[in-house]
Design an enzyme around this catalytic site. Structure first.
Site: not given
Lengths: 220, 232
Positions: A49-51
Protein backbone atom coordinates in the site's frame (compact mmCIF):
# COMPACT_ATOMS: atom_id res chain seq x y z
CA UNK A 1 -22.07 -8.37 -4.46
CA UNK A 2 -22.78 -9.73 -7.90
CA UNK A 3 -23.17 -13.45 -8.38
CA UNK A 4 -19.97 -15.46 -8.62
CA UNK A 5 -20.42 -16.31 -12.30
CA UNK A 6 -21.35 -12.82 -13.52
CA UNK A 7 -19.16 -11.38 -16.30
CA UNK A 8 -17.76 -8.93 -13.77
CA UNK A 9 -16.76 -11.63 -11.28
CA UNK A 10 -15.23 -13.73 -14.07
CA UNK A 11 -13.18 -10.70 -15.08
CA UNK A 12 -11.97 -10.24 -11.50
CA UNK A 13 -11.25 -13.96 -11.15
CA UNK A 14 -9.30 -13.95 -14.41
CA UNK A 15 -7.13 -11.04 -13.24
CA UNK A 16 -6.58 -12.81 -9.91
CA UNK A 17 -5.07 -15.80 -11.76
CA UNK A 18 -2.17 -13.58 -12.84
CA UNK A 19 -1.25 -12.85 -9.22
CA UNK A 20 1.39 -15.49 -8.57
CA UNK A 21 3.17 -16.81 -5.50
CA UNK A 22 6.00 -14.57 -4.29
CA UNK A 23 4.85 -11.41 -6.05
CA UNK A 24 4.79 -7.92 -4.53
CA UNK A 25 1.50 -6.42 -5.76
CA UNK A 26 -0.24 -3.05 -5.54
CA UNK A 27 -3.98 -2.89 -6.26
CA UNK A 28 -5.65 0.37 -7.27
CA UNK A 29 -8.88 1.60 -5.71
CA UNK A 30 -12.16 0.19 -7.06
CA UNK A 31 -12.29 -2.86 -9.33
CA UNK A 32 -8.60 -3.79 -8.79
CA UNK A 33 -9.07 -4.11 -5.01
CA UNK A 34 -12.05 -6.41 -5.61
CA UNK A 35 -9.73 -8.88 -7.33
CA UNK A 36 -8.69 -9.91 -3.81
CA UNK A 37 -11.96 -11.83 -3.44
CA UNK A 38 -10.58 -14.31 -5.96
CA UNK A 39 -7.02 -14.68 -4.65
CA UNK A 40 -6.65 -17.98 -2.74
CA UNK A 41 -6.10 -17.14 0.97
CA UNK A 42 -3.14 -19.54 1.14
CA UNK A 43 -1.29 -17.96 -1.81
CA UNK A 44 1.91 -16.26 -0.58
CA UNK A 45 1.61 -12.70 -1.94
CA UNK A 46 2.87 -9.41 -0.50
CA UNK A 47 0.37 -6.58 -0.97
CA UNK A 48 1.94 -3.12 -1.00
CA UNK A 49 0.00 0.00 0.00
CA UNK A 50 1.60 3.26 -1.09
CA UNK A 51 0.89 4.94 2.26
CA UNK A 52 3.59 2.73 3.75
CA UNK A 53 2.68 -0.94 4.22
CA UNK A 54 4.04 -4.20 2.82
CA UNK A 55 2.04 -7.26 3.81
CA UNK A 56 -1.46 -5.74 3.85
CA UNK A 57 -4.04 -8.19 5.21
CA UNK A 58 -7.84 -8.39 4.98
CA UNK A 59 -10.10 -5.43 5.75
CA UNK A 60 -11.09 -5.43 9.40
CA UNK A 61 -14.65 -5.92 10.60
CA UNK A 62 -16.55 -2.87 11.87
CA UNK A 63 -15.71 -2.28 15.50
CA UNK A 64 -12.25 -3.88 15.34
CA UNK A 65 -10.52 -1.25 13.19
CA UNK A 66 -7.11 0.18 14.12
CA UNK A 67 -7.39 3.98 13.76
CA UNK A 68 -3.71 4.14 12.69
CA UNK A 69 -3.93 1.48 10.00
CA UNK A 70 -5.51 2.23 6.63
CA UNK A 71 -4.53 1.37 3.09
CA UNK A 72 -4.10 4.02 0.41
CA UNK A 73 -7.81 3.84 -0.39
CA UNK A 74 -8.74 4.60 3.23
CA UNK A 75 -9.95 1.08 4.08
CA UNK A 76 -9.20 -0.06 7.64
CA UNK A 77 -7.03 -3.06 6.87
CA UNK A 78 -5.06 -5.56 8.92
CA UNK A 79 -1.51 -6.75 8.41
CA UNK A 80 -0.17 -10.23 7.74
CA UNK A 81 2.55 -11.82 9.89
CA UNK A 82 5.78 -10.40 8.44
CA UNK A 83 4.30 -7.04 7.44
CA UNK A 84 6.34 -3.83 7.59
CA UNK A 85 5.56 -0.12 7.90
CA UNK A 86 7.65 2.61 6.27
CA UNK A 87 7.49 6.25 5.27
CA UNK A 88 6.19 7.54 1.93
CA UNK A 89 9.68 8.02 0.41
CA UNK A 90 10.60 4.39 1.11
CA UNK A 91 7.20 3.30 -0.16
CA UNK A 92 7.82 4.84 -3.57
CA UNK A 93 11.43 3.67 -3.59
CA UNK A 94 9.90 0.17 -3.61
CA UNK A 95 7.80 1.17 -6.63
CA UNK A 96 10.43 3.04 -8.66
CA UNK A 97 13.30 0.61 -8.06
CA UNK A 98 11.53 -2.35 -9.62
CA UNK A 99 10.49 -4.23 -6.48
CA UNK A 100 6.80 -4.00 -7.38
CA UNK A 101 6.09 -7.03 -9.58
CA UNK A 102 2.54 -6.15 -10.56
CA UNK A 103 0.01 -3.38 -10.27
CA UNK A 104 -3.62 -3.64 -11.29
CA UNK A 105 -5.25 -0.30 -12.08
CA UNK A 106 -8.55 1.09 -13.28
CA UNK A 107 -8.87 3.15 -16.46
CA UNK A 108 -10.91 5.89 -18.06
CA UNK A 109 -9.21 5.09 -21.36
CA UNK A 110 -6.50 2.66 -22.34
CA UNK A 111 -4.96 2.74 -25.81
CA UNK A 112 -3.85 -0.13 -28.00
CA UNK A 113 -0.24 0.97 -27.54
CA UNK A 114 -0.49 0.72 -23.74
CA UNK A 115 -1.08 4.41 -22.99
CA UNK A 116 -3.18 4.77 -19.84
CA UNK A 117 -5.47 7.64 -18.77
CA UNK A 118 -6.98 7.07 -15.33
CA UNK A 119 -6.48 10.17 -13.21
CA UNK A 120 -8.09 13.22 -14.78
CA UNK A 121 -11.08 14.33 -16.84
CA UNK A 122 -10.40 18.04 -17.48
CA UNK A 123 -13.28 20.17 -16.26
CA UNK A 124 -15.07 17.47 -14.29
CA UNK A 125 -12.68 15.16 -12.38
CA UNK A 126 -9.44 16.73 -11.20
CA UNK A 127 -8.52 15.22 -7.81
CA UNK A 128 -4.78 14.81 -8.52
CA UNK A 129 -2.94 11.64 -9.46
CA UNK A 130 -1.86 10.48 -6.00
CA UNK A 131 0.59 7.65 -6.63
CA UNK A 132 -0.92 6.46 -9.92
CA UNK A 133 1.76 7.92 -12.19
CA UNK A 134 4.59 6.10 -10.45
CA UNK A 135 2.66 2.84 -10.16
CA UNK A 136 1.77 2.90 -13.87
CA UNK A 137 5.25 3.92 -15.02
CA UNK A 138 7.39 1.76 -12.74
CA UNK A 139 5.62 -1.47 -11.77
CA UNK A 140 7.32 -4.34 -13.59
CA UNK A 141 3.96 -5.39 -14.97
CA UNK A 142 0.82 -3.25 -15.30
CA UNK A 143 -2.65 -4.71 -15.71
CA UNK A 144 -5.77 -2.66 -16.33
CA UNK A 145 -9.17 -3.88 -15.16
CA UNK A 146 -12.16 -2.20 -16.76
CA UNK A 147 -15.53 -2.88 -18.25
CA UNK A 148 -15.04 -3.22 -22.00
CA UNK A 149 -17.34 -0.25 -22.65
CA UNK A 150 -18.45 2.69 -20.53
CA UNK A 151 -22.02 3.28 -19.30
CA UNK A 152 -22.90 4.88 -22.65
CA UNK A 153 -21.57 1.85 -24.54
CA UNK A 154 -18.43 3.57 -25.82
CA UNK A 155 -15.20 1.56 -25.97
CA UNK A 156 -12.79 2.03 -23.05
CA UNK A 157 -10.02 0.60 -25.26
CA UNK A 158 -9.24 3.30 -27.79
CA UNK A 159 -6.82 3.89 -30.67
CA UNK A 160 -5.42 6.93 -28.90
CA UNK A 161 -6.25 8.42 -25.47
CA UNK A 162 -8.04 11.77 -25.55
CA UNK A 163 -7.64 12.34 -21.78
CA UNK A 164 -4.39 13.41 -20.06
CA UNK A 165 -2.11 10.38 -19.73
CA UNK A 166 -1.16 8.77 -16.44
CA UNK A 167 1.80 7.19 -18.24
CA UNK A 168 2.56 6.43 -21.89
CA UNK A 169 2.96 2.85 -23.09
CA UNK A 170 2.79 1.40 -19.58
CA UNK A 171 0.04 -1.22 -19.84
CA UNK A 172 0.91 -4.87 -20.46
CA UNK A 173 -2.51 -6.56 -20.21
CA UNK A 174 -6.15 -5.46 -20.16
CA UNK A 175 -8.83 -7.51 -18.37
CA UNK A 176 -12.45 -6.74 -19.26
CA UNK A 177 -15.82 -8.41 -18.87
CA UNK A 178 -15.49 -9.57 -22.50
CA UNK A 179 -11.83 -10.35 -23.09
CA UNK A 180 -8.19 -10.33 -22.10
CA UNK A 181 -6.04 -8.23 -24.43
CA UNK A 182 -2.24 -8.03 -24.46
CA UNK A 183 -0.22 -5.00 -25.52
CA UNK A 184 2.58 -6.29 -27.76
CA UNK A 185 5.19 -4.63 -29.98
CA UNK A 186 3.00 -5.60 -32.96
CA UNK A 187 -0.17 -4.11 -31.45
CA UNK A 188 -3.07 -5.14 -29.26
CA UNK A 189 -3.70 -8.89 -29.31
CA UNK A 190 -6.97 -10.58 -28.36
CA UNK A 191 -5.58 -13.17 -25.96
CA UNK A 192 -8.70 -14.65 -24.34
CA UNK A 193 -12.48 -14.43 -24.63
CA UNK A 194 -15.04 -14.47 -21.83
CA UNK A 195 -17.49 -17.35 -21.85
CA UNK A 196 -20.30 -16.80 -24.34
CA UNK A 197 -18.63 -13.83 -26.05
CA UNK A 198 -17.78 -13.83 -29.76
CA UNK A 199 -14.69 -12.43 -31.40
CA UNK A 200 -16.93 -10.22 -33.55
CA UNK A 201 -18.52 -8.64 -30.45
CA UNK A 202 -15.13 -7.83 -28.93
CA UNK A 203 -13.86 -6.35 -32.19
CA UNK A 204 -17.02 -4.24 -32.50
CA UNK A 205 -16.70 -2.88 -28.96
CA UNK A 206 -12.95 -2.18 -29.12
CA UNK A 207 -11.84 1.25 -30.33
CA UNK A 208 -8.32 0.13 -31.25
CA UNK A 209 -7.22 -2.29 -33.98
CA UNK A 210 -7.18 -5.79 -32.54
CA UNK A 211 -4.86 -8.57 -33.72
CA UNK A 212 -6.70 -11.91 -33.82
CA UNK A 213 -4.48 -14.93 -33.20
CA UNK A 214 -4.73 -17.94 -35.47
CA UNK A 215 -6.68 -20.90 -34.09
CA UNK A 216 -8.92 -21.29 -31.08
CA UNK A 217 -8.91 -18.38 -28.63
CA UNK A 218 -8.81 -19.54 -25.00
CA UNK A 219 -11.91 -18.88 -22.84
CA UNK A 220 -12.16 -17.65 -19.24
CA UNK B 1 25.85 17.07 29.78
CA UNK B 2 22.18 16.45 29.31
CA UNK B 3 19.60 16.89 26.55
CA UNK B 4 17.25 19.84 26.74
CA UNK B 5 13.47 19.76 26.96
CA UNK B 6 11.38 21.17 24.13
CA UNK B 7 7.91 20.61 25.57
CA UNK B 8 5.48 23.45 25.00
CA UNK B 9 1.69 23.85 24.71
CA UNK B 10 -0.03 23.88 21.33
CA UNK B 11 -0.98 27.57 21.28
CA UNK B 12 2.56 28.73 22.10
CA UNK B 13 4.06 26.18 19.69
CA UNK B 14 2.38 27.82 16.67
CA UNK B 15 2.33 31.43 17.95
CA UNK B 16 5.26 32.59 15.78
CA UNK B 17 3.94 31.21 12.47
CA UNK B 18 3.66 34.43 10.45
CA UNK B 19 1.33 35.41 7.63
CA UNK B 20 2.71 34.07 4.35
CA UNK B 21 4.50 31.11 5.94
CA UNK B 22 4.94 27.74 4.25
CA UNK B 23 3.73 24.90 6.46
CA UNK B 24 4.20 21.17 5.90
CA UNK B 25 1.50 19.04 7.50
CA UNK B 26 1.99 15.30 8.05
CA UNK B 27 -0.63 12.63 7.51
CA UNK B 28 -2.22 10.45 4.85
CA UNK B 29 -5.96 10.53 5.49
CA UNK B 30 -6.60 10.58 9.22
CA UNK B 31 -3.56 8.56 10.38
CA UNK B 32 -0.66 10.88 11.15
CA UNK B 33 -2.58 14.13 10.70
CA UNK B 34 -1.71 16.61 13.52
CA UNK B 35 -5.29 17.71 14.17
CA UNK B 36 -4.47 19.52 17.43
CA UNK B 37 -1.70 21.62 15.88
CA UNK B 38 -3.92 22.42 12.89
CA UNK B 39 -6.67 23.57 15.26
CA UNK B 40 -4.11 25.73 17.12
CA UNK B 41 -3.02 27.26 13.79
CA UNK B 42 -6.66 28.07 12.99
CA UNK B 43 -7.03 29.76 16.39
CA UNK B 44 -3.71 31.58 15.87
CA UNK B 45 -5.02 32.96 12.59
CA UNK B 46 -1.92 33.34 10.37
CA UNK B 47 -3.06 33.94 6.79
CA UNK B 48 -1.81 33.59 3.22
CA UNK B 49 -0.34 30.19 4.10
CA UNK B 50 1.25 27.75 1.68
CA UNK B 51 0.25 24.31 2.92
CA UNK B 52 2.20 21.23 1.84
CA UNK B 53 0.31 18.01 2.56
CA UNK B 54 -0.20 14.71 0.76
CA UNK B 55 -3.99 15.09 0.72
CA UNK B 56 -6.61 17.63 1.78
CA UNK B 57 -8.22 15.47 4.49
CA UNK B 58 -12.02 15.33 4.26
CA UNK B 59 -14.65 18.04 4.60
CA UNK B 60 -14.79 19.39 8.16
CA UNK B 61 -11.49 17.97 9.40
CA UNK B 62 -7.75 18.63 9.30
CA UNK B 63 -6.53 21.17 6.78
CA UNK B 64 -10.10 21.66 5.52
CA UNK B 65 -10.40 23.94 8.59
CA UNK B 66 -7.58 26.14 7.20
CA UNK B 67 -9.47 26.31 3.92
CA UNK B 68 -12.77 27.20 5.61
CA UNK B 69 -11.06 29.90 7.70
CA UNK B 70 -9.57 31.48 4.57
CA UNK B 71 -5.99 31.02 5.84
CA UNK B 72 -4.81 28.76 2.99
CA UNK B 73 -3.64 30.55 -0.17
CA UNK B 74 -1.73 27.71 -1.80
CA UNK B 75 -1.65 23.92 -1.52
CA UNK B 76 1.08 21.58 -2.74
CA UNK B 77 -0.39 18.07 -2.70
CA UNK B 78 -0.77 14.75 -4.52
CA UNK B 79 -4.52 14.14 -4.20
CA UNK B 80 -7.56 16.08 -2.92
CA UNK B 81 -10.32 13.76 -4.13
CA UNK B 82 -11.84 13.12 -0.70
CA UNK B 83 -12.44 16.82 0.02
CA UNK B 84 -15.12 18.36 -2.21
CA UNK B 85 -14.55 21.77 -0.53
CA UNK B 86 -10.94 21.75 -1.72
CA UNK B 87 -11.85 20.68 -5.26
CA UNK B 88 -14.37 23.55 -5.39
CA UNK B 89 -11.84 26.04 -3.95
CA UNK B 90 -9.35 24.97 -6.63
CA UNK B 91 -11.89 25.21 -9.44
CA UNK B 92 -12.97 28.68 -8.25
CA UNK B 93 -9.30 29.75 -7.94
CA UNK B 94 -9.69 30.58 -4.24
CA UNK B 95 -6.68 28.34 -3.52
CA UNK B 96 -3.79 27.73 -5.94
CA UNK B 97 -3.28 23.97 -6.03
CA UNK B 98 -0.06 22.38 -7.31
CA UNK B 99 -0.25 18.63 -7.89
CA UNK B 100 2.89 16.53 -7.48
CA UNK B 101 3.04 12.75 -7.99
CA UNK B 102 2.93 11.24 -4.51
CA UNK B 103 6.35 9.62 -4.47
CA UNK B 104 7.96 12.68 -6.05
CA UNK B 105 6.35 14.85 -3.37
CA UNK B 106 7.80 12.55 -0.70
CA UNK B 107 11.23 12.49 -2.32
CA UNK B 108 11.34 16.27 -2.83
CA UNK B 109 10.63 16.71 0.87
CA UNK B 110 13.20 14.05 1.81
CA UNK B 111 15.74 15.78 -0.42
CA UNK B 112 15.07 19.12 1.27
CA UNK B 113 15.40 17.50 4.66
CA UNK B 114 18.69 15.92 3.62
CA UNK B 115 20.16 19.31 2.78
CA UNK B 116 20.25 18.70 -0.96
CA UNK B 117 19.10 20.95 -3.79
CA UNK B 118 17.33 18.61 -6.23
CA UNK B 119 17.24 15.15 -7.75
CA UNK B 120 16.71 13.70 -11.23
CA UNK B 121 13.75 11.50 -12.10
CA UNK B 122 11.96 10.16 -15.16
CA UNK B 123 8.56 10.06 -13.42
CA UNK B 124 5.91 11.83 -15.49
CA UNK B 125 7.89 12.08 -18.73
CA UNK B 126 5.38 11.84 -21.54
CA UNK B 127 2.57 13.33 -19.42
CA UNK B 128 1.47 16.86 -18.55
CA UNK B 129 3.21 16.43 -15.17
CA UNK B 130 6.50 17.01 -17.02
CA UNK B 131 5.42 20.31 -18.58
CA UNK B 132 7.57 23.27 -17.60
CA UNK B 133 10.16 21.20 -15.77
CA UNK B 134 13.86 21.56 -16.44
CA UNK B 135 15.44 18.59 -18.24
CA UNK B 136 18.91 17.14 -17.96
CA UNK B 137 20.49 14.57 -20.28
CA UNK B 138 22.78 12.20 -18.43
CA UNK B 139 25.90 10.58 -19.95
CA UNK B 140 23.82 7.46 -20.72
CA UNK B 141 21.86 9.62 -23.15
CA UNK B 142 18.63 9.46 -21.14
CA UNK B 143 16.62 12.57 -20.33
CA UNK B 144 15.51 13.26 -16.77
CA UNK B 145 13.42 15.92 -15.04
CA UNK B 146 15.01 18.12 -12.39
CA UNK B 147 12.90 17.81 -9.23
CA UNK B 148 13.79 20.61 -6.81
CA UNK B 149 13.98 19.98 -3.06
CA UNK B 150 11.00 21.13 -1.04
CA UNK B 151 11.49 22.86 2.29
CA UNK B 152 9.13 24.85 4.49
CA UNK B 153 9.20 27.41 7.27
CA UNK B 154 7.32 25.09 9.63
CA UNK B 155 6.32 21.43 9.80
CA UNK B 156 3.39 20.13 11.86
CA UNK B 157 3.94 16.49 12.79
CA UNK B 158 1.87 13.84 14.57
CA UNK B 159 3.75 11.15 16.49
CA UNK B 160 2.60 8.20 18.58
CA UNK B 161 5.35 8.79 21.13
CA UNK B 162 8.01 11.39 21.84
CA UNK B 163 10.43 12.34 24.54
CA UNK B 164 11.16 15.86 25.69
CA UNK B 165 14.17 16.17 23.37
CA UNK B 166 11.95 15.52 20.35
CA UNK B 167 12.83 11.94 19.49
CA UNK B 168 9.75 10.51 17.74
CA UNK B 169 8.06 7.21 17.03
CA UNK B 170 5.14 6.78 14.67
CA UNK B 171 2.42 4.14 14.62
CA UNK B 172 1.57 1.89 11.65
CA UNK B 173 0.39 3.81 8.57
CA UNK B 174 0.45 7.08 10.57
CA UNK B 175 4.15 7.34 9.69
CA UNK B 176 3.68 8.30 5.97
CA UNK B 177 5.02 11.85 5.36
CA UNK B 178 5.73 12.69 9.03
CA UNK B 179 9.40 11.66 9.32
CA UNK B 180 10.18 13.30 5.94
CA UNK B 181 8.53 16.61 6.80
CA UNK B 182 10.09 16.62 10.26
CA UNK B 183 13.48 16.91 8.51
CA UNK B 184 12.50 19.52 5.93
CA UNK B 185 11.31 22.56 7.90
CA UNK B 186 13.18 25.38 9.58
CA UNK B 187 10.99 24.85 12.66
CA UNK B 188 9.47 21.43 13.31
CA UNK B 189 6.61 21.11 15.78
CA UNK B 190 5.52 17.61 16.81
CA UNK B 191 2.39 16.67 18.73
CA UNK B 192 2.64 13.31 20.46
CA UNK B 193 0.06 10.99 21.98
CA UNK B 194 2.52 10.00 24.66
CA UNK B 195 5.46 12.08 25.92
CA UNK B 196 8.02 10.00 27.81
CA UNK B 197 10.91 11.08 30.00
CA UNK B 198 14.36 11.16 28.35
CA UNK B 199 15.50 7.57 28.00
CA UNK B 200 11.93 6.35 27.72
CA UNK B 201 12.40 5.58 24.03
CA UNK B 202 14.98 2.95 23.12
CA UNK B 203 17.52 4.69 20.82
CA UNK B 204 17.18 1.73 18.43
CA UNK B 205 13.43 2.29 18.11
CA UNK B 206 13.41 6.00 17.24
CA UNK B 207 12.08 6.88 13.77
CA UNK B 208 12.93 10.61 13.83
CA UNK B 209 15.90 11.74 15.93
CA UNK B 210 15.46 14.75 18.17
CA UNK B 211 17.84 17.14 16.37
CA UNK B 212 15.16 17.50 13.67
CA UNK B 213 12.43 18.47 16.15
CA UNK B 214 12.20 21.91 17.78
CA UNK B 215 8.97 21.74 19.80
CA UNK B 216 7.01 18.90 21.38
CA UNK B 217 3.32 19.22 22.28
CA UNK B 218 1.77 16.56 24.52
CA UNK B 219 -1.74 15.51 23.47
CA UNK B 220 -4.36 14.83 26.13
CA UNK B 221 -4.67 11.23 27.28
CA UNK B 222 -8.20 11.16 25.89
CA UNK B 223 -7.74 12.10 22.24
CA UNK B 224 -10.37 14.23 20.47
CA UNK B 225 -12.82 12.21 18.38
CA UNK B 226 -11.29 13.38 15.08
CA UNK B 227 -8.32 11.04 15.67
CA UNK B 228 -10.63 8.03 15.74
CA UNK B 229 -11.93 5.65 13.11
CA UNK B 230 -13.80 7.56 10.39
CA UNK B 231 -17.48 6.59 10.34
CA UNK B 232 -18.76 6.30 6.78
Amino acid sequence: MSSSDSPRERMLARAARDIRAGMVVNLGIGLPTQVLRHVPPALPVCLHAENGISGVGPVRAKGSEDRNLIDAGGAYVSTLPGAAFFDSAVSFAIVRSGRLDLTLLGAFEVAGNGDLANWMIPGSFTPGAGGAIELAQKARRVGVITTHTDKAGRPKIVASCSLPLTAPGCVDRIYTDLAVCDVTPDGLVLAELAAGVTTAEVVAKTGAPLILPAGEIPRF
Amino acid sequence: MRLDSRIIDAARAVADIPDGASVMVGGFGVPGTPFTLIRALVDHGARDLTIIKNDANESGMGIDLLLQSGQMARLITSHIGLNANMVAAMNESRVAVEFVPQGILAERIRTGGAGMAAFLSDIGIGTRMAEGKQRVTMPDGRSYLVEPALRADFALIHAAAADGFGNLRFAASARNFNPLMAMAARTTIAEAECVLPLGGLDPDDIHTPGPFVDRVVALPESLPEVYGVVKR
